[in-house]
Motif scaffolding. Structure first.
Motif, mmCIF file in Angstrom:
data_model
loop_
_atom_site.group_PDB
_atom_site.id
_atom_site.type_symbol
_atom_site.label_atom_id
_atom_site.label_comp_id
_atom_site.label_asym_id
_atom_site.label_seq_id
_atom_site.Cartn_x
_atom_site.Cartn_y
_atom_site.Cartn_z
ATOM 1 N N PHE A 1 -0.418 -15.596 -4.539
ATOM 2 C CA PHE A 1 -0.382 -14.400 -3.687
ATOM 3 C C PHE A 1 0.705 -14.565 -2.624
ATOM 4 C CE2 PHE A 1 -1.860 -12.020 0.060
ATOM 5 C CZ PHE A 1 -1.992 -10.771 -0.515
ATOM 6 N N ASN A 2 1.592 -13.559 -2.553
ATOM 7 C CA ASN A 2 2.636 -13.597 -1.538
ATOM 8 C C ASN A 2 2.532 -12.305 -0.746
ATOM 9 O OD1 ASN A 2 5.011 -13.030 -0.188
ATOM 10 N ND2 ASN A 2 6.304 -14.023 -1.719
ATOM 11 N N LYS A 3 2.140 -12.425 0.506
ATOM 12 C CA LYS A 3 1.753 -11.237 1.260
ATOM 13 C C LYS A 3 2.888 -10.216 1.335
ATOM 14 C CE LYS A 3 -0.853 -9.987 5.313
ATOM 15 N NZ LYS A 3 -1.300 -10.372 6.629
ATOM 16 N N GLN A 4 4.091 -10.723 1.669
ATOM 17 C CA GLN A 4 5.230 -9.837 1.853
ATOM 18 C C GLN A 4 5.486 -9.035 0.575
ATOM 19 O OE1 GLN A 4 6.903 -9.230 4.624
ATOM 20 N NE2 GLN A 4 7.963 -7.677 3.420
ATOM 21 N N ARG A 5 5.584 -9.774 -0.516
ATOM 22 C CA ARG A 5 5.897 -9.160 -1.810
ATOM 23 C C ARG A 5 4.821 -8.147 -2.198
ATOM 24 N NH1 ARG A 5 9.058 -11.017 -6.018
ATOM 25 N NH2 ARG A 5 8.451 -10.225 -8.058
ATOM 26 N N TYR A 6 3.561 -8.570 -1.994
ATOM 27 C CA TYR A 6 2.422 -7.721 -2.358
ATOM 28 C C TYR A 6 2.512 -6.389 -1.614
ATOM 29 C CZ TYR A 6 -2.553 -6.545 -2.916
ATOM 30 O OH TYR A 6 -3.740 -5.939 -3.214
ATOM 31 N N LYS A 7 2.815 -6.494 -0.327
ATOM 32 C CA LYS A 7 2.885 -5.289 0.501
ATOM 33 C C LYS A 7 3.979 -4.356 -0.031
ATOM 34 C CE LYS A 7 2.159 -3.294 4.726
ATOM 35 N NZ LYS A 7 2.281 -1.996 4.043
ATOM 36 N N THR A 8 5.162 -4.939 -0.300
ATOM 37 C CA THR A 8 6.280 -4.124 -0.795
ATOM 38 C C THR A 8 5.890 -3.401 -2.076
ATOM 39 O OG1 THR A 8 7.522 -6.083 -0.151
ATOM 40 C CG2 THR A 8 8.783 -4.239 -1.062
ATOM 41 N N VAL A 9 5.268 -4.142 -2.990
ATOM 42 C CA VAL A 9 4.898 -3.550 -4.283
ATOM 43 C C VAL A 9 3.925 -2.404 -4.078
ATOM 44 C CG1 VAL A 9 3.682 -3.980 -6.426
ATOM 45 C CG2 VAL A 9 5.339 -5.626 -5.612
ATOM 46 N N ILE A 10 2.926 -2.625 -3.226
ATOM 47 C CA ILE A 10 1.926 -1.577 -3.015
ATOM 48 C C ILE A 10 2.572 -0.332 -2.437
ATOM 49 C CG2 ILE A 10 0.009 -0.965 -1.499
ATOM 50 C CD1 ILE A 10 -1.529 -2.933 -2.642
ATOM 51 N N ASP A 11 3.503 -0.543 -1.508
ATOM 52 C CA ASP A 11 4.179 0.625 -0.936
ATOM 53 C C ASP A 11 5.016 1.328 -1.983
ATOM 54 O OD1 ASP A 11 3.020 0.203 1.401
ATOM 55 O OD2 ASP A 11 4.698 -0.839 2.359
ATOM 56 N N VAL B 1 1.609 -0.524 -13.082
ATOM 57 C CA VAL B 1 3.037 -0.658 -12.774
ATOM 58 C C VAL B 1 3.202 -1.708 -11.677
ATOM 59 C CG1 VAL B 1 5.054 0.520 -11.880
ATOM 60 C CG2 VAL B 1 3.548 1.692 -13.475
ATOM 61 N N ALA B 2 2.315 -1.647 -10.688
ATOM 62 C CA ALA B 2 2.395 -2.619 -9.597
ATOM 63 C C ALA B 2 2.280 -4.036 -10.152
ATOM 64 C CB ALA B 2 1.285 -2.355 -8.590
ATOM 65 N N ARG B 3 1.438 -4.216 -11.164
ATOM 66 C CA ARG B 3 1.264 -5.546 -11.742
ATOM 67 C C ARG B 3 2.587 -6.016 -12.359
ATOM 68 N NH1 ARG B 3 -2.318 -4.995 -16.509
ATOM 69 N NH2 ARG B 3 -3.986 -4.762 -14.997
ATOM 70 N N ALA B 4 3.243 -5.090 -13.086
ATOM 71 C CA ALA B 4 4.502 -5.466 -13.732
ATOM 72 C C ALA B 4 5.573 -5.785 -12.688
ATOM 73 C CB ALA B 4 4.969 -4.336 -14.642
ATOM 74 N N LEU B 5 5.560 -5.053 -11.571
ATOM 75 C CA LEU B 5 6.566 -5.298 -10.538
ATOM 76 C C LEU B 5 6.295 -6.615 -9.825
ATOM 77 C CD1 LEU B 5 6.946 -1.806 -8.800
ATOM 78 C CD2 LEU B 5 8.134 -2.697 -10.773
ATOM 79 N N TYR B 6 5.022 -6.903 -9.576
ATOM 80 C CA TYR B 6 4.681 -8.059 -8.755
ATOM 81 C C TYR B 6 5.013 -9.368 -9.463
ATOM 82 C CZ TYR B 6 2.111 -11.197 -5.732
ATOM 83 O OH TYR B 6 1.783 -12.204 -4.878
#
Length: 1525
Positions: free
Chosen positions: A769-779, A815-820
């Motif tokens: 889990f990478n908080k920064q990346r996760y946040k970007t993907v969700i946005d 899609v978020a899964r594929a991006l993350y």
């Protein structure tokens, strides 16, 4: 001291003289034998005391505790044999002593001391072993040597004096010498292996690694033999369960040998070994992997069965040899072994020991088979799972392997095999048991026994027939039940609508109708069940009858009582295998089928090997060598025609990008297929440039998705190659590359696939889990607003068992899964299909163009939205399974003008739609979020409880919480049982109880009569047979008839109880989604049966020997405690087993659905790991459950053995006085049956609790308040045409959903003129919908009132009120049936009226086009119409009912703009003279309303016409309008 002296005090011969030499005095030799025993006791006792004293201070080291010394099991077995021989020696000594005129203590005293010493030795050994201090074993070694020497001297002297094998004492001594010698050898072996003495360096030993792991709590493999046999190590768990429930933590992990992985490797090796020669057989591999434990278990089983025959033989001996007196001698007496066995007390002890041993062996056999079965199941599950991960996709998509089949394999077939293993030893043990039984019977009773046995054999096929019939009826019953369940669930889903329209009764009847059909098949089922119960009960009676009557006729003599009762006991033994045989045969047949299915599955096609994805190996053609005819050729758009055109195309194709440019994936001359030999994709030559955005476009069905799958290697390759470039390897070493073959690809499928896990887990998908990346993907995927709505944010469970998300939300998560995922290549398969314009734009800009391109990731995007082509670096245009064009947008513009123009016109059209769409789409996302919010709002605040149902669920939850408190944990639900039975009708209950009691008394009477008859035969003057036989025949006949009656009443009582309960439930709440027992819980039946059997047995014994009752008290107390503890623990373990099974099954079906995704991501090993963990958890629970059952059975069996012993001893003591030997036989025969039934009583009690929980639920449902349908006004007082005008006054209205909840509407006052069009609006949860429910009296109006046309609606009968108003609900509900039924279930309207309604709702043309018109079929839930159409049907439904008040609850939510406009007009015209109340979520739809009510937090804040409210800038209404625009 004349009575007691060591050598006897015979005056004539001096017993103490040693003239002939020390060793020639037998008494001195015996005294010498005492020495080793006394030595051992003196040495060990201090050590044990010191040890025990310090033990409390010593922390028990977990693993050392179970460190076995070499020869551990052998030592325990030898010690037990030693103890048994000592018991024989004591018995022989005492019996010989009785034969002499003075007491000779030396005959049994040393033996007694030897017994104590042997016991001490084993206790001492156990303590040394647990503290791992082998030096102290020296004491034991010395003891064995001394004992061996002294016993050898005794044996040598016996031989010298000519005491030989015929004398028992010589045999016993010889046996002891052998045993001491063996024990000495074991001790030497320990010294040899552990080197703790006589060696320079002692051996260091590590405990097995599972024991170093403190998480392993299943200790069966590690404890000592005694604890293994009696499950002593389970005590803390089972007794602790009483204080606090057993949780998963408490049962820990499995030992390594039982884990699924270990067993999987065993089975797989066995399976693969056979591959070399021919098609592997599962049976053979199962035998190779698990053959040894099954053989062990069968050995135990044979031993137990043979020991089982000791019972009848001992009874024979005891009854035969009662009342025989011996003579007295002055010499030291040597007896023969035969004589010992004629002593009744010895026989009683032997009987006890035989029973204990038999039961121990039997339970050991059960345990071993169950453990093996569980191991096998784990291995099979792992095998199936590995196969699923390698299944070829074409199999799944061509429908050869459906999800259902896979689920069945997991849930049903593996369990069938496991059960078969459980019953497997029975297959070969039973015939042996039957043959032995018949031989013994023949030996006792001659030919008549064979005639009796033949009855049993002849009736066995009938039993088998009934069993098969039972299985068939069960199937048909199931079909009926599912049909009824479907109807019931449908009612449940539409319950709100049914109530609002007052249609409950119509639907109720239709369910009752199906239920009727179901009950007919249940009746046949009940009939067959009762027949099978009847056969089991009647066969032994018939056999006994035939045997004894034919004996009386053939031999003309009566059987002696010893023969008769031994025979009776034998018949009891014989019934069990015969009863089980039909079951075992049925299971064997099922197992055959299961194995066949498994074999087919394991042989089915696999996906091609991956190694070629590196581009350095030629394509494996494995995939194409299919069994001819196995796949149906599905010709997708006749690809063959296009192969012709393909050959001209290459000339026109624009040049490839220079080869120097990086290419991520390249396909050369690819022909791919989905399993038929016709290629779906033909002549594919493409390359995907690295780090660029490639788009694949083309019309529906031209093979865009297939192209992605072909690149992923999911399709079968006919020819050509797919190269994955090796040049970019950003992370990891070269080795890693090789192992992975190709890098994992971020892949989002078109049909979204979610795991049953939290939102966060679904997106991170196993990556750190990478908080920064996760946040970007969700946005980027604009998931934040949706996540905020979830009750626990991104920690909320979603998926099958979690919360249902809408399509768009699911797709964005994928899609978020594929991006993350940190993959170099991302494949997105039409990610925009379920998204509206804003979201797609946002995703395109933020997600794809920004997030992915910044990372320099290669993106392949399949899409229909041509307006995004301008962003593409490379475009692949497809048509009918081949590539039409490839290049940049510029290339295509210059080279293929036609195509470009075509695209442009399409784009324009899309743009126009865009403008229209934006509004709708906007609402759509808003709507999705709204429905989501609704779903949770009702969960969290509970003040939007949608319906009575939810309240009931809450009540149930409260019930459950209460029942977990400990005070209630050990109670048995007798009250509930009584409620259940009484619902079957009192006559039936009385009949059942009466016939049961009568049946059991007749059974006792039969045996009693037999006792009388045979006792008479022993005496000199007796009545003739002709007096006894007819009575015997009559009693047996009555017994058989009563068996039939009881089995029938029991079944039909269950039926009528189920019928009544279901009926009441349905009427009470028409929602009864309860798959209730359709026959009496079988446990209740067998509980009464086993309890009555036990009671009748104890009664008979008490009648024969009243002194037995004294011994009964301690037995009863211990029995009470055993069952009390067991029931609680068993229930917990049962729950654990159930709750761990579900995730396992879900994981399987989840994997099968998401195969392509898992494989694209290369996450197979992670999923395998998870599957192994889930399997192990479930197996742990199941193992503990079965071990707990063994714990119980061992204990109740030992209790049973004690009952037999006390009965025997009591009858032997009182036999001299006035007790005929036949009565003793009767008592003992009954005592033997007790052992079989005691544990059934407890098991059934435990099961009963589980089953009665359902009855309790039903009763809690039945006790819920149902709505008050009456009202205070009579129907006659309401005018026929009420409400005529539609004038509504709302006065100081307060509404809540439940007396316990906060009010949702507070003091609302409003007045609506007749025919006015009113809009109601407000933010979510402000109470708009609650107002609409208040009109129908669906909620609790606790203050104020609503008056419609002068009548207070709270006073009206509900039926009347609801049938006079119309409402259109927000979610459209359709029922399965015809369109006519959906519009007018009461069948009151003419066709013209219906067509008119359909016309108003814009549906006329569509319905006309359907086959059958108004009678066209509507499938379950109206699935065959789109949501918009369903909503229109609901409108039509409201128009059919011509009421002057129409309420529309957000009714136009799922209809497109155009239709909605038409509708608004229609409502204005067709309802010009009626009052229309619209509850709006889109404020724009009520801008024309004559009056607008604005709600906020349950209060009416504004009330005026729309125009006036808009004029005020700061009014809430204008704020709402502005925000929504």
């Amino acid at each position: 001291m004349a009575g007691l002296s060591f050598c006897g005090n015979n005056v004539t011969k001096n017993a103490y003289s040693v003239d002939t030499g020390m060793l020639n005095n037998g008494c001195f030799v015996d005294a010498l034998n005492l020495v080793p025993h006394v030595f051992l006791l003196f040495i060990t006792f201090p050590i044990l005391f010191i040890g025990w004293g310090s033990q409390s201070s010593k922390v028990q080291i977990h693993h050392n505790t179970w460190l076995h010394f070499p020869g551990h099991n052998l030592r325990w077995i030898l010690t037990f044999t030693l103890l048994f021989v000592h018991v024989c020696e004591i018995a022989e000594g005492i019996v010989s002593n009785k034969q002499m005129d003075t007491n000779h203590l030396h005959l049994f005293m040393p033996a007694f001391m030897g017994f104590i010493a042997a016991t001490t030795s084993v206790v001492y050994y156990h303590n040394i072993e647990t503290s791992n201090f082998p030096k102290l074993l020296l004491a034991l070694f010395i003891y064995w040597v001394l004992a061996f020497i002294t016993k050898s001297i005794k044996l040598w002297k016996f031989a010298e004096y000519g005491v030989g094998v015929l004398h028992l004492r010589f045999c016993i001594t010889a046996l002891l010498v052998v045993l001491y010698g063996l024990l000495m050898a074991v001790e030497i072996n320990v010294i040899r292996v552990r080197r703790y003495v006589f060696f320079a360096n002692p051996q260091k030993v590590k405990p097995p690694e599972d024991l170093q792991d403190l998480g392993v709590r299943f200790l069966q493999p590690f404890v000592n033999l005694l604890s293994k046999a009696t499950y002593w190590w389970m005590n803390p768990l089972i007794i602790g369960a009483h204080k606090r429930p057993i949780e998963l933590k408490k049962i820990g992990k499995l030992p390594i040998a039982m884990r699924a992985l270990t067993n999987y490797l065993k089975l797989k090796d066995a399976y693969e070994d056979q591959r070399v020669k021919k098609a592997p057989s599962i049976w053979r591999s199962m035998y190779r992997a698990f053959g040894r434990p099954i053989l062990l278990s069968s050995t135990f089983r044979y031993l137990a069965d043979l020991l089982g025959f000791a019972g009848p033989l001992c009874i024979y001996g005891i009854v035969e040899h009662l009342n025989k007196k011996g003579t007295s001698l002055s010499e030291v007496y040597f007896m023969s072994s035969n004589e010992l066995l004629q002593n009744t007390s010895v026989l009683a002890v032997l009987l006890f020991l035989a029973l204990v041993l038999q039961r121990t062996f039997l339970q050991a056999s059960y345990y071993v088979t169950i453990e093996t079965g569980i191991n096998l199941r784990g291995a099979l599950l792992a095998m199936i799972y590995n196969k699923i991960l390698r299944l070829s996709t074409s199999n799944m998509s061509m429908g050869e392997m459906t999800l259902g089949q896979i689920n069945n394999l997991v849930a049903i077939e593996t369990n069938q095999l496991m059960w078969f293993l459980f019953l497997c030893p029975n297959l070969w043990a039973m015939p042996v048991q039957i043959v032995m039984g018949v031989i013994l019977l023949y030996y006792l009773l001659g030919t008549s026994a064979l005639i009796g046995a033949s009855v049993i054999v002849l009736l066995a096929p009938v039993q088998y027939l009934i069993a098969t019939k039972l299985a068939d009826t069960q199937k048909s019953t199931l079909d009926q039940s599912t049909e009824r369940l479907k109807k019931t669930t449908e009612i449940l889903k539409g319950i709100k609508l049914l109530k609002l329209y007052a249609w409950e009764n119509i639907f109720c009847d239709s369910v009752e109708d199906t239920r009727g059909k179901e009950l007919t098949s249940l009746r046949t089922f009940a009939l067959y069940t009762s027949m099978s119960i009847f056969m089991n009960a009647a066969i032994p009676i018939a056999a006994v009858l035939v045997t004894f009557v034919s004996h009386a006729l053939i031999n003309k003599s009566k059987p002696s009582s010893s023969e008769a009762f031994a025979a009776l006991a034998l018949f009891h033994i014989l019934v069990t295998p015969l009863f089980l045989l039909s079951t075992v045969v049925r299971f064997a047949v099922k197992a055959m089928v299961s194995v066949q299915k498994l074999g087919e599955f394991l042989q089915s096609d696999e996906i091609g090997d991956d190694s070629w994805r590196n581009g350095d190996m030629p394509v494996s053609l494995e995939a194409c060598k299919k069994h001819p005819g196995a796949t149906k050729a599905i010709n997708r758009k006749q690809p063959l025609l296009y192969q012709m055109d393909n050959y001209e195309q290459p000339a026109r194709r624009p040049l490839r990008p220079n080869e120097t440019e990086d290419v991520a994936v390249k396909v050369n001359g690819g022909f791919f297929t989905w399993g038929s030999n016709l290629s779906t994709l033909s002549d594919i030559n493409i390359c995907i440039p690295t780090g660029q955005l490639t788009m694949i476009v083309g019309q529906v069905g031209c093979g865009k998705s297939s192209l992605l799958l072909a690149m992923l290697g999911e399709m079968q390759t006919l020819s050509g190659k797919v190269y994955w470039s090796n040049c970019f390897e950003t992370d990891g070493s070269f080795e890693e590359t090789r192992s992975k073959n190709r890098y994992s690809v971020g892949y989002a499928t078109q049909k979204s696939w979610l795991l049953n896990a939290t939102v966060e887990d679904n997106i991170t998908f196993g990556s750190p889990f990478n908080k920064q990346r996760y946040k970007t993907v969700i946005d980027a995927c604009s998931l934040q607003p949706d996540v905020d709505l979830l009750p626990f944010g991104d920690q909320t469970e979603i998926g099958e068992r979690g919360i249902n998300l809408s399509g768009g939300q699911r797709q964005r998560i994928c899609v978020a899964r594929a991006l993350y995922q940190n993959t170099n290549i991302v494949f997105l398969d039409d990610p925009f299909s379920a998204l509206d314009i804003h979201l797609s734009d946002h995703l395109m800009q933020e997600g794809i163009l920004k997030f992915l391109q910044d990372d320099k990731r290669t993106v392949v995007l399949v899409t229909h939205k041509l307006q995004y082509l301008i962003h593409a670096d490379w475009i692949i245009a497809m048509k009918d399974g081949s590539v039409l064009r490839e290049g940049t947008l510029k290339d295509i513009q210059t080279h293929d003008v036609e195509l470009y123009e075509h695209w442009k016109t399409l784009m324009n059209r899309q743009d126009q739609e865009l403008e229209k769409d934006t509004e709708i789409d906007n609402c759509q996302t808003a709507l999705e979020r709204k429905t989501l919010r609704r779903a949770f709002y009702s969960r969290e605040a509970k003040n939007q409880v949608d319906d009575d149902e939810e309240e009931e669920e809450e009540e149930e939850e409260e019930d459950d919480n209460m029942s977990t408190t400990t005070s209630r944990r050990s109670k048995i639900p007798w009250r509930v049982c009584w409620q259940y039975l009484s619902s079957g009708g009192f006559l039936m209950v009385f009949l059942m109880v009466f016939s049961k009691l009568l049946k059991h008394s007749v059974m006792v009477a039969i045996d009693y009569w037999l006792a009388e008859w045979t006792a008479n035969a022993d005496g000199p003057a007796g009545l003739p047979d002709s007096y006894y036989v007819p009575v015997f025949i009559i009693l047996c006949g009555a017994g058989i008839a009563l068996c039939l009656i009881t089995s029938l009443t029991v079944e039909f009582l269950g039926l009528s109880a189920a019928t009544n309960l279901h009926h009441n439930l349905l009427n009470k709440i028409i929602h009864a989604p309860i798959r209730f027992f359709d026959h009496i819980p079988p446990t209740l039946e067998s509980l009464t049966r086993s309890t009555l059997l036990c009671l009748s047995a104890i009664g008979v014994i008490a009648f024969v020997t009243p002194s037995f009752l004294i011994a009964l008290i301690p037995l009863a107390v211990s029995f009470y405690f055993i069952q009390k503890y067991f029931r609680v623990a068993s229930k917990d373990l049962q729950d654990l087993d159930d709750s761990t099974q579900l995730p396992l099954l879900c994981h399987f079906s989840e994997t099968a659905e998401g195969l392509t995704t898992i494989r694209a991501f290369r996450h197979e090993s992670r999923f395998k790991q998870k599957m192994l963990e889930l399997t192990d958890t479930n197996n742990t629970a199941y193992l503990f459950l079965s071990a707990a059952n063994r714990w119980l059975e061992v204990r109740t069996d030992y209790l049973g053995a004690v009952i037999v012993l006390t009965a025997a001893v009591a009858s032997i003591w009182s036999s001299g006085k006035s007790l005929p030997s036949s009565m003793v036989g009767l008592g003992l025969t009954y005592a033997l049956t007790v052992t079989n039934y005691l544990n059934w009583v407890v098991r059934n009690l435990a099961d009963l609790e589980v089953q009665m929980a359902a009855v309790k639920k039903v009763n809690s449902f039945l006790s819920t308040e149902s709505e008050n349908y009456e009202g205070s006004m009579d129907t006659t007082q309401v005018p026929e045409d009420w409400p005529q005008h539609g004038e509504i006054k709302i006065q100081d209205l307060c509404v809540r959903y439940d007396p316990l909840l906060k009010p949702v509407l507070k003091h609302v006052n409003a007045y609506i003129n007749p025919g006015q069009k009113v809009g109601i609006c407000g933010r979510t949860g402000s109470g708009k919908s609650s107002l609409s429910l208040a009109f129908f009296n669906m909620v609790d109006v606790f203050e104020g009132r609503i008056i419609i046309d002068g009548i207070d609606i709270c006073k009206l009968p509900l039926q009347t009120l609801r049938s006079r108003l119309s409402i259109i609900l927000q979610d459209p509900v359709l029922f399965s049936g015809s369109i006519r039924f959906n519009l007018d279930p009461e069948r009151t309207c003419t066709d013209d009226r219906l067509w008119e309604a359909l016309e108003i709702a814009q549906l006329k043309n569509m319905v006309k086009a359907l086959s059958g018109g108004l009678d066209a079929v509507v499938t379950e839930g109206g699935e065959n119409f789109s949501v918009g159409q369903r909503q229109l049907f609901c409108l039509a439904r409201a128009f059919v009912r011509k009421s002057s008040i129409l309420i529309m609850d957000e009714a136009t939510a799922s209809i497109d703009m155009a239709t909605e406009n038409v509708l608004q007009k229609v409502v204005m015209t067709a309802f010009a003279d009626r009052t229309v109340v619209t509850i709006a979520h889109l404020v724009s739809s009520i801008l024309e309303a004559e009056q607008v009510l604005v709600f906020s937090a349950g209060q009416l804040v504004e009330c005026d016409s729309a125009v006036n409210l808009l004029a005020q800038q700061d009014s809430l209404f204008s704020v709402l309008v502005r925000t929504h625009k």
